[in-house]
Design a protein around this motif. Sequence first.
Motif, PDB file in Angstrom:
ATOM      1  N   ARG A 143       0.830  -1.207   0.000  1.00  0.00           N
ATOM      2  CA  ARG A 143       0.000   0.000   0.000  1.00  0.00           C
ATOM      3  C   ARG A 143       0.865   1.257   0.000  1.00  0.00           C
ATOM      4  O   ARG A 143       0.545   2.252  -0.651  1.00  0.00           O
ATOM      5  N   SER A 144       1.963   1.249   0.750  1.00  0.00           N
ATOM      6  CA  SER A 144       2.792   2.449   0.855  1.00  0.00           C
ATOM      7  C   SER A 144       3.542   2.727  -0.445  1.00  0.00           C
ATOM      8  O   SER A 144       3.873   3.874  -0.736  1.00  0.00           O
ATOM      9  N   LEU A 145       3.826   1.686  -1.214  1.00  0.00           N
ATOM     10  CA  LEU A 145       4.563   1.869  -2.460  1.00  0.00           C
ATOM     11  C   LEU A 145       3.655   2.021  -3.672  1.00  0.00           C
ATOM     12  O   LEU A 145       4.105   2.488  -4.723  1.00  0.00           O
ATOM     13  N   GLY A 146       2.402   1.622  -3.558  1.00  0.00           N
ATOM     14  CA  GLY A 146       1.480   1.798  -4.673  1.00  0.00           C
ATOM     15  C   GLY A 146       2.001   1.164  -5.947  1.00  0.00           C
ATOM     16  O   GLY A 146       2.369  -0.017  -5.965  1.00  0.00           O
ATOM     17  N   PRO A 147       2.116   1.933  -7.034  1.00  0.00           N
ATOM     18  CA  PRO A 147       2.580   1.355  -8.308  1.00  0.00           C
ATOM     19  C   PRO A 147       4.039   0.910  -8.285  1.00  0.00           C
ATOM     20  O   PRO A 147       4.485   0.226  -9.198  1.00  0.00           O
ATOM     21  N   LEU A 148       4.798   1.281  -7.243  1.00  0.00           N
ATOM     22  CA  LEU A 148       6.193   0.847  -7.134  1.00  0.00           C
ATOM     23  C   LEU A 148       6.339  -0.427  -6.304  1.00  0.00           C
ATOM     24  O   LEU A 148       7.462  -0.821  -5.973  1.00  0.00           O
ATOM     25  N   ALA A 149       5.220  -1.077  -5.973  1.00  0.00           N
ATOM     26  CA  ALA A 149       5.278  -2.243  -5.087  1.00  0.00           C
ATOM     27  C   ALA A 149       6.124  -3.368  -5.663  1.00  0.00           C
ATOM     28  O   ALA A 149       6.708  -4.160  -4.916  1.00  0.00           O
ATOM     29  N   GLY A 150       6.216  -3.466  -6.995  1.00  0.00           N
ATOM     30  CA  GLY A 150       7.024  -4.519  -7.601  1.00  0.00           C
ATOM     31  C   GLY A 150       8.433  -4.097  -7.942  1.00  0.00           C
ATOM     32  O   GLY A 150       9.170  -4.857  -8.575  1.00  0.00           O
ATOM     33  N   ALA A 201      14.192  -1.969  -5.994  1.00  0.00           N
ATOM     34  CA  ALA A 201      14.930  -0.853  -5.407  1.00  0.00           C
ATOM     35  C   ALA A 201      14.058  -0.078  -4.429  1.00  0.00           C
ATOM     36  O   ALA A 201      14.518   0.347  -3.360  1.00  0.00           O
ATOM     37  N   ALA A 202      12.767   0.111  -4.779  1.00  0.00           N
ATOM     38  CA  ALA A 202      11.861   0.836  -3.886  1.00  0.00           C
ATOM     39  C   ALA A 202      11.607   0.040  -2.606  1.00  0.00           C
ATOM     40  O   ALA A 202      11.578   0.600  -1.504  1.00  0.00           O
ATOM     41  N   VAL A 203      11.432  -1.274  -2.753  1.00  0.00           N
ATOM     42  CA  VAL A 203      11.220  -2.119  -1.572  1.00  0.00           C
ATOM     43  C   VAL A 203      12.430  -2.048  -0.640  1.00  0.00           C
ATOM     44  O   VAL A 203      12.298  -1.877   0.583  1.00  0.00           O
ATOM     45  N   LEU A 204      13.623  -2.170  -1.211  1.00  0.00           N
ATOM     46  CA  LEU A 204      14.837  -2.112  -0.394  1.00  0.00           C
ATOM     47  C   LEU A 204      15.000  -0.743   0.253  1.00  0.00           C
ATOM     48  O   LEU A 204      15.497  -0.631   1.379  1.00  0.00           O
ATOM     49  N   ALA A 219      16.169   9.113   1.604  1.00  0.00           N
ATOM     50  CA  ALA A 219      16.341  10.421   0.958  1.00  0.00           C
ATOM     51  C   ALA A 219      17.015  10.320  -0.399  1.00  0.00           C
ATOM     52  O   ALA A 219      16.844  11.212  -1.251  1.00  0.00           O
ATOM     53  N   ASP A 220      17.788   9.246  -0.635  1.00  0.00           N
ATOM     54  CA  ASP A 220      18.482   9.126  -1.918  1.00  0.00           C
ATOM     55  C   ASP A 220      17.731   8.273  -2.928  1.00  0.00           C
ATOM     56  O   ASP A 220      18.263   7.936  -3.984  1.00  0.00           O
ATOM     57  N   ALA A 221      16.485   7.904  -2.612  1.00  0.00           N
ATOM     58  CA  ALA A 221      15.711   7.059  -3.529  1.00  0.00           C
ATOM     59  C   ALA A 221      15.395   7.832  -4.810  1.00  0.00           C
ATOM     60  O   ALA A 221      15.036   9.021  -4.777  1.00  0.00           O
ATOM     61  N   GLU A 222      15.495   7.163  -5.937  1.00  0.00           N
ATOM     62  CA  GLU A 222      15.301   7.817  -7.232  1.00  0.00           C
ATOM     63  C   GLU A 222      13.895   8.406  -7.381  1.00  0.00           C
ATOM     64  O   GLU A 222      13.754   9.536  -7.885  1.00  0.00           O
ATOM     65  N   PRO A 223      12.807   7.713  -6.958  1.00  0.00           N
ATOM     66  CA  PRO A 223      11.477   8.327  -7.083  1.00  0.00           C
ATOM     67  C   PRO A 223      11.358   9.627  -6.293  1.00  0.00           C
ATOM     68  O   PRO A 223      10.659  10.549  -6.729  1.00  0.00           O
ATOM     69  N   LEU A 224      12.032   9.721  -5.154  1.00  0.00           N
ATOM     70  CA  LEU A 224      11.970  10.948  -4.366  1.00  0.00           C
ATOM     71  C   LEU A 224      12.757  12.068  -5.053  1.00  0.00           C
ATOM     72  O   LEU A 224      12.313  13.223  -5.087  1.00  0.00           O
ATOM     73  N   ARG A 225      13.906  11.748  -5.612  1.00  0.00           N
ATOM     74  CA  ARG A 225      14.699  12.766  -6.311  1.00  0.00           C
ATOM     75  C   ARG A 225      13.927  13.333  -7.507  1.00  0.00           C
ATOM     76  O   ARG A 225      14.016  14.521  -7.815  1.00  0.00           O
ATOM     77  N   ARG A 226      13.148  12.471  -8.151  1.00  0.00           N
ATOM     78  CA  ARG A 226      12.366  12.932  -9.301  1.00  0.00           C
ATOM     79  C   ARG A 226      11.292  13.934  -8.868  1.00  0.00           C
ATOM     80  O   ARG A 226      11.004  14.900  -9.573  1.00  0.00           O
ATOM     81  N   VAL A 227      10.723  13.723  -7.681  1.00  0.00           N
ATOM     82  CA  VAL A 227       9.683  14.624  -7.181  1.00  0.00           C
ATOM     83  C   VAL A 227      10.273  15.972  -6.804  1.00  0.00           C
ATOM     84  O   VAL A 227       9.686  17.037  -7.063  1.00  0.00           O
ATOM     85  N   THR A 228      11.441  15.977  -6.186  1.00  0.00           N
ATOM     86  CA  THR A 228      12.029  17.221  -5.676  1.00  0.00           C
ATOM     87  C   THR A 228      12.884  17.942  -6.720  1.00  0.00           C
ATOM     88  O   THR A 228      13.473  18.980  -6.421  1.00  0.00           O
ATOM     89  N   ALA A 229      12.962  17.401  -7.915  1.00  0.00           N
ATOM     90  CA  ALA A 229      13.824  17.998  -8.937  1.00  0.00           C
ATOM     91  C   ALA A 229      13.413  19.429  -9.245  1.00  0.00           C
ATOM     92  O   ALA A 229      14.260  20.292  -9.488  1.00  0.00           O
ATOM     93  N   PRO A 232       2.444   6.661  -1.410  1.00  0.00           N
ATOM     94  CA  PRO A 232       2.457   7.281  -0.075  1.00  0.00           C
ATOM     95  C   PRO A 232       3.840   7.319   0.569  1.00  0.00           C
ATOM     96  O   PRO A 232       4.129   8.218   1.362  1.00  0.00           O
ATOM     97  N   ALA A 233       4.713   6.357   0.224  1.00  0.00           N
ATOM     98  CA  ALA A 233       6.053   6.359   0.815  1.00  0.00           C
ATOM     99  C   ALA A 233       6.860   7.569   0.363  1.00  0.00           C
ATOM    100  O   ALA A 233       7.774   8.009   1.079  1.00  0.00           O
ATOM    101  N   VAL A 234       6.567   8.133  -0.799  1.00  0.00           N
ATOM    102  CA  VAL A 234       7.219   9.364  -1.246  1.00  0.00           C
ATOM    103  C   VAL A 234       6.771  10.529  -0.362  1.00  0.00           C
ATOM    104  O   VAL A 234       7.588  11.350   0.080  1.00  0.00           O
ATOM    105  N   ALA A 235       5.457  10.613  -0.110  1.00  0.00           N
ATOM    106  CA  ALA A 235       4.940  11.682   0.750  1.00  0.00           C
ATOM    107  C   ALA A 235       5.526  11.579   2.156  1.00  0.00           C
ATOM    108  O   ALA A 235       5.892  12.593   2.766  1.00  0.00           O
ATOM    109  N   ALA A 236       5.623  10.345   2.679  1.00  0.00           N
ATOM    110  CA  ALA A 236       6.195  10.164   4.021  1.00  0.00           C
ATOM    111  C   ALA A 236       7.654  10.602   4.057  1.00  0.00           C
ATOM    112  O   ALA A 236       8.117  11.188   5.043  1.00  0.00           O
ATOM    113  N   ALA A 237       8.398  10.330   2.982  1.00  0.00           N
ATOM    114  CA  ALA A 237       9.796  10.767   2.929  1.00  0.00           C
ATOM    115  C   ALA A 237       9.884  12.289   2.870  1.00  0.00           C
ATOM    116  O   ALA A 237      10.744  12.903   3.523  1.00  0.00           O
TER     117      ALA A 237
END
Length: 730
Positions: free
Chosen positions: A3-10, A13-16, A48-58, A121-126
């Motif tokens: 649930r926290s990863l949504g479309p990134l559940a599979g 790298a996101a799981v780790l 903080a170094d996760a690629e999906p998060l960096r894409r959001v804060t770019a 949601p894990a992006v928002a939590a980060a």
Amino acid sequence: MRRSLGPLAGNPAAVLSVLAALHADGGLVDLDGCTGLAGAEDDLRLTADAEPLRRVTAGGTDTAVVLAGLLHRAELRPTDLYGLDPACGALAADLGRTVDRLVRERVLTLDGDGLLAFAVPAVAAALRTLAPGHDVRSTHAAVVRTVTERLGPATTGACHPPLADHVAAAGSALHDGVAVPLLLAAAAKDARSYHPRAARAYLSALRRLPSNYPATLGVLREAAELGLGSGDHAGVLALGEPILAGLEDPGPSDGGGMEFATHAWGLSSLYEHRVPCDGAVPRAVHARMPRAAMLAALGGRYGIGPLTPWPAAPRPASAEPGPDGGRRGSGPLPTRAELRTLAAAVGSHEELARAVHDLRTAEGGEPALGRLRDAAAYGDLVGALDAVLGERCVPAGHSAAGGYHAMVRDYLAGRWDDALAAARGIERRGRARGGPDTGQLARALAAEIHCFRGDLGRAREWLDLIPATVVHPLVARARLGVRYWSGQQDAALEEAWRDVRRARDSGLLMGVERVLVRILEFAEETRPEQARQALEQLAAVHAEADTAMSREALLVARGVLLRDAEGAHEAYRSAERRGDRHMMLYCCQILAEVAEEPQPWLAEAARDTHLLSLGRPGRVLLGRSAQRRNVPLPRGRSAREGLSEAEVRLIGMVAEGGTNRQIAARLACSEKTVEQRLARLFQRTGKRSRVELAAAWLDGSLAAPAPAPGPDAAPGGAAGPGTWSGPAGG
């Protein structure tokens, strides 16, 4: 995590990344061989170094952090941002541009009502862990002012109740003159449709209102009634601060509003397995509100907090005022007479009879005494309240007491895996809230289950969580079993006798009979004097308590020492009516030794031993019964016996971790066919999940239920022991 990863559940790298963040935050707890979350699900985040998060804060970290903070506390639509007042200046434009970009990139989603949400949601939590460059509270306030300047505070609250969450998040950034009318109007609107948001609005308003303001006590009562009615006991506990402020600085009389709120606070404390008021309420308040003191004293009798003397009533119950909004006993709160009945249920028959007589005299109430006594023996507060209050009993919701009520029902019915899962849930809940130790009786039941399954290590882990000062027969029963089977026979029996004396001296009779039965069971062969003493004590306890459970214990004890088969069979039937699977198993073991025909009872005991997954303690007792009658022990079916080759192959693929789709591909059939075949296997083997089926296959214990013996197999022409049809009650 899915649930926290949504479309990134599979995405590996996101799981780790989430697992790394959990490790860094100490967000995992190992309990009872299982790993669970130590905090809330909303806290699952990417590093903080996760690629999906960096894409959001770019495109700008500050506005993304503000946006995550806004969405965490309240509902938000794009129009809320585009219409912000000019005071927000550049931030409003930056937020608008950020929303546009993130929606295009599918980082943000829009539902059918136009509400924004992070797809992951894990992006928002980060993002929420990062320091915002702008004041999020002022942005919440700006969202509210944009509407209130057009409609006014009260109309805004009635027409747009979701804005109450923005008001609560704005805090001091919004003036009380705007905030309070909006919050109260929104709470009144949401109270009929969306309780959680209404509760938040009431609490936010109460934190702004003066404690002695004429309307405050009315608002406090409305909030407490809403929490009780919806089973939100944690929400009622959150009212503690304004309640204490009102008690210290009482305002004008409001017809019992403060009294109602104080009593609701105490009752919800018990539901959350916390000591009511925890010493925070002055003695003068207890003198003015006797039920507050009674609620605090009631907790100790149900394993919640220390045992304290029952407070003396300053006036007869018949003169008791009714702040519940009607005649005495008509509201959700138990009256003084009902509280005395609940407390007396753990003691003697004479004490309970006096309490019930007073209850009938004062209010005409009639508790369900059998269910009340059974619940009291296990410290099951929800079951006891239901037996006394009936339809007036408030919902348990997701409270600790509600979880424990379900655990007791599962334990009695033999659903021990479910009972252990409930114990873990109660324990995790208590640790996540960081309050005082709670759930002592849930720990004792978990230790009891592990002891009889032969896992003494985990049983001791649960027992070690219980302070030595806890006095309750259920704890004494678990301690005796674990210590005895750990090889400390003499010390275990000596401590058990001491626990029995402590419980009786404290007025806790219910449950003592099972401790005495266990003493007799352990002492029968090597300590006959102690066994006879236990029988004498059981007779005395039954004379004093006079319950179905005390009678069963006495009959079983006589079956052991006096070879009374008829009495043991009567105890079996009584335990069957109550739905106590473990007591039924013990009766079967005794009947296997004393009945004319032992085999049917041994077969029933063997099946229950398997169904409950009992370990060495259960198997030793069963083997001893068979040895004494010089008959063979019923043999459990092997893993493959009675299973077709196709079923064996299917179970093997389940044990390998195959999904229904993968299994269907290998068997060249549809997923629906796999589901149907698995459902038949679950029914046949008595397993409730793929995990249970795989575990039973791997450890070689998989067996389909054996056919129940016919009615002619029982002694005396009575129905046989295999005819149990399920739990008859709590």
